[in-house]
Design a protein around this motif. Structure first.
Motif, PDB file in Angstrom:
ATOM      1  N   ARG A 218      18.812  32.675  31.107  1.00  0.00           N
ATOM      2  CA  ARG A 218      17.380  32.388  31.137  1.00  0.00           C
ATOM      3  C   ARG A 218      17.090  31.169  32.006  1.00  0.00           C
ATOM      4  O   ARG A 218      16.132  31.159  32.789  1.00  0.00           O
ATOM      5  N   GLU A 219      17.909  30.131  31.875  1.00  0.00           N
ATOM      6  CA  GLU A 219      17.673  28.900  32.636  1.00  0.00           C
ATOM      7  C   GLU A 219      17.850  29.112  34.140  1.00  0.00           C
ATOM      8  O   GLU A 219      17.121  28.524  34.948  1.00  0.00           O
ATOM      9  N   LEU A 220      18.812  29.953  34.506  1.00  0.00           N
ATOM     10  CA  LEU A 220      19.120  30.149  35.925  1.00  0.00           C
ATOM     11  C   LEU A 220      18.383  31.332  36.532  1.00  0.00           C
ATOM     12  O   LEU A 220      18.578  31.643  37.713  1.00  0.00           O
TER      13      LEU A 220
ATOM     14  N   TRP B 288      21.163  34.549  25.496  1.00  0.00           N
ATOM     15  CA  TRP B 288      21.808  34.220  26.761  1.00  0.00           C
ATOM     16  C   TRP B 288      21.021  33.096  27.435  1.00  0.00           C
ATOM     17  O   TRP B 288      20.258  33.316  28.379  1.00  0.00           O
ATOM     18  N   GLU B 289      21.211  31.877  26.944  1.00  0.00           N
ATOM     19  CA  GLU B 289      20.403  30.751  27.389  1.00  0.00           C
ATOM     20  C   GLU B 289      20.646  30.402  28.857  1.00  0.00           C
ATOM     21  O   GLU B 289      19.705  30.089  29.589  1.00  0.00           O
ATOM     22  N   SER B 290      21.896  30.415  29.290  1.00  0.00           N
ATOM     23  CA  SER B 290      22.164  30.053  30.686  1.00  0.00           C
ATOM     24  C   SER B 290      21.540  31.062  31.639  1.00  0.00           C
ATOM     25  O   SER B 290      21.036  30.696  32.707  1.00  0.00           O
TER      26      SER B 290
ATOM     27  N   GLU C  90      16.318  36.511  25.519  1.00  0.00           N
ATOM     28  CA  GLU C  90      16.043  35.724  24.308  1.00  0.00           C
ATOM     29  C   GLU C  90      16.692  36.363  23.094  1.00  0.00           C
ATOM     30  O   GLU C  90      17.303  35.678  22.258  1.00  0.00           O
TER      31      GLU C  90
ATOM     32  N   ASN D 204      18.925  33.323  40.240  1.00  0.00           N
ATOM     33  CA  ASN D 204      19.982  34.314  40.092  1.00  0.00           C
ATOM     34  C   ASN D 204      19.582  35.654  40.712  1.00  0.00           C
ATOM     35  O   ASN D 204      18.666  36.317  40.237  1.00  0.00           O
TER      36      ASN D 204
ATOM     37  N   HIS E 108      19.495  38.549  38.215  1.00  0.00           N
ATOM     38  CA  HIS E 108      18.292  38.612  37.381  1.00  0.00           C
ATOM     39  C   HIS E 108      17.179  39.322  38.149  1.00  0.00           C
ATOM     40  O   HIS E 108      16.494  40.201  37.615  1.00  0.00           O
TER      41      HIS E 108
ATOM     42  N   ASP F  61      12.987  38.988  30.000  1.00  0.00           N
ATOM     43  CA  ASP F  61      12.953  37.695  29.302  1.00  0.00           C
ATOM     44  C   ASP F  61      13.163  37.882  27.803  1.00  0.00           C
ATOM     45  O   ASP F  61      13.897  37.122  27.160  1.00  0.00           O
TER      46      ASP F  61
END
Length: 216
Positions: free
Chosen positions: A124-126, A120-122, A116, A130, A133, A112
Motif C-alpha cells: 500500500r505504501e509503495l 499488505w502494508e508495504s 487492506e 510500483n 500495482h 486498495d
C-alpha cells in the motif's frame, strides 16, 4: 577457466561473451596477463541469468543491464535490492490517465481494499511507485469495462494463494549461499516460473472442470 572453456561450458560463443563483457552484463575476469583473463563459476552462473533475461524474458541488452545493475548493487539492503531488480523488469506501459474513468477509479478502490484486507502494508505504501500495482489496477479495470465486476472479495483468495507462491519462491532463493546469488535466482525465477504458473493454472481449471462435470 579461460574464455574458451567458459564458452564451451556455457554454450555461449566467445564473441557473445566478449559483447556481454563490454556491455556490463558480465563482470571482467581476473587478469593473469596482458591478453588473458581467468573466469570462475560465478561467471558461468551469471551467463545463465543473462540468457534467461534475454532469451526467455525477451529483454533488450540495455534492459538486462539495468536489471543486473540492481542485482549487483551491494550498497542496497536485500529487500530494496531485490525490489529494484524486479521493478526494472519489463511491465505493461501505464495507460494514459483519463479523468472520470469510472472503471479505473473502481479498480483502484478495489485493489486498495484488497491490500487492506490482506494487511499488505508495504504494498500500500509503495503503490504510487510500483509498476505491478499499476498493472493490477489496469487489469481489474479492463475486467470491469468488459462487464466482469471483479472486486476485492473475489481477488482475496487468489492473493492468499500467491502469497504462498512467494513463500516458496524465497525459500528456493535462500538455498543459494550469497545475497547476490539469491537476488539473481529471484529475478530468474520470476521470468521462468510465470509461464509455468500460467500453464498449471489452466491445467488445474481443466482438471476441475472434468471433476465437476465429467467428460461429455
Amino acid at each position: 577457466m579461460r574464455l574458451s572453456e567458459l564458452s564451451e561450458r556455457s554454450g555461449v560463443s566467445t564473441a557473445t561473451i566478449k559483447y556481454y563483457l563490454r556491455e556490463g552484463l558480465l563482470a571482467p575476469g581476473r587478469r593473469i596477463s596482458a591478453t588473458t583473463a581467468e573466469y570462475g563459476e560465478d561467471h558461468l552462473r551469471r551467463l545463465r541469468v543473462v540468457r534467461t533475461l534475454l532469451q526467455v524474458g525477451g529483454l533488450s541488452v540495455a534492459a538486462a543491464a539495468k536489471v543486473l545493475k540492481h542485482v549487483d548493487d551491494e550498497s542496497l539492503g536485500r529487500t530494496i535490492r531485490l525490489g529494484a531488480a524486479l521493478w526494472a523488469l519489463p511491465h505493461p506501459p501505464a495507460p494514459d490517465a483519463q479523468e472520470g474513468d469510472e472503471a479505473q477509479l473502481t479498480a483502484r478502490r478495489e485493489v486498495d481494499l484488497l491490500l487492506e484486507e490482506l494487511g499488505w502494508e508495504s504494498a500500500r505504501e509503495l503503490a504510487p511507485l510500483n509498476p505491478d500495482h499499476t498493472a493490477l489496477v489496469e487489469s481489474v479495470a479492463s475486467l470491469i469495462r468488459t462487464g466482469y465486476p471483479w472486486n476485492a472479495e473475489m481477488m482475496t483468495p487468489y492473493a492468499r494463494m500467491m502469497r504462498q507462491v512467494a513463500v516458496h519462491d524465497l525459500d528456493f532463493t535462500e538455498t543459494y549461499p550469497s545475497e547476490t546469488e539469491q537476488v539473481e535466482a529471484a529475478v530468474a525465477a520470476t521470468i521462468l516460473l510465470e509461464p509455468i504458473l500460467r500453464a498449471m493454472h489452466r491445467l488445474a481449471q481443466q482438471e476441475e472442470t472434468v471433476r465437476r462435470y465429467g467428460i461429455t
